[in-house]
Design an enzyme around this catalytic site. Sequence first.
Site, PDB file in Angstrom:
ATOM      1  N   HIS A 129      42.471  39.612  39.972  1.00 26.23           N
ATOM      2  CA  HIS A 129      43.169  39.500  41.181  1.00 26.23           C
ATOM      3  C   HIS A 129      42.441  40.205  42.202  1.00 26.23           C
ATOM      4  O   HIS A 129      42.449  41.241  42.073  1.00 26.23           O
ATOM      5  CB  HIS A 129      44.419  40.072  41.212  1.00 26.23           C
ATOM      6  N   HIS A 149      41.923  33.966  45.803  1.00 28.73           N
ATOM      7  CA  HIS A 149      42.172  35.320  45.555  1.00 28.73           C
ATOM      8  C   HIS A 149      42.111  35.765  44.144  1.00 28.73           C
ATOM      9  O   HIS A 149      42.052  36.842  43.924  1.00 28.73           O
ATOM     10  CB  HIS A 149      43.016  36.023  46.542  1.00 28.73           C
TER      11      HIS A 149
END
Length: 164
Positions: free
Chosen positions: A85, A70
């Site tokens: 992110h 992620h």
Amino acid sequence: MFGKLFKKKEEVIDVSLTAPVSGEVVALEEVPDPVFSEKMMGDGVAIKPANGEVVSPVNGEIIQVFPTKHAVGIRAENGAEILIHIGLETVSLDGEGFTSYVKEGDQVKQGDKLIHFDMDIVHEKAKSTVTPIIITNTDDMRNIEAKTIKQVTAGQDEILQVTK
């Protein structure tokens, strides 16, 4: 005569970051997560992605790919450490919907494909798809300037100028 032979290699001072995802640029202060909005991790911007393609915003080295895919960390040529992110509270997806195309130690060029994520899964199962792009070693940089642009195309539009 020997000046060129023994001349120090010029250090890269300025680096321009292009958008790692296509979409709408959002001020970091507007990200609905205090870790990012209060700049606890560093300065930068965020993007509400239009699709699930993530590319490298700079030439540099992959310094971290999170096991859950992620997030990815890149060290730019001037030493700026960039965290991309993908979404908020996406670590809890444990990699579901994420495919990484890079690993730690890889050299990347601006625009190289890093990660693909399934927008539907992230939208459904995470808090948000908004993607912060953070300079995690902000204190080591002289200046970080966000560009005034609202819509960006991944790998093309400049979002940040980082000066060491």
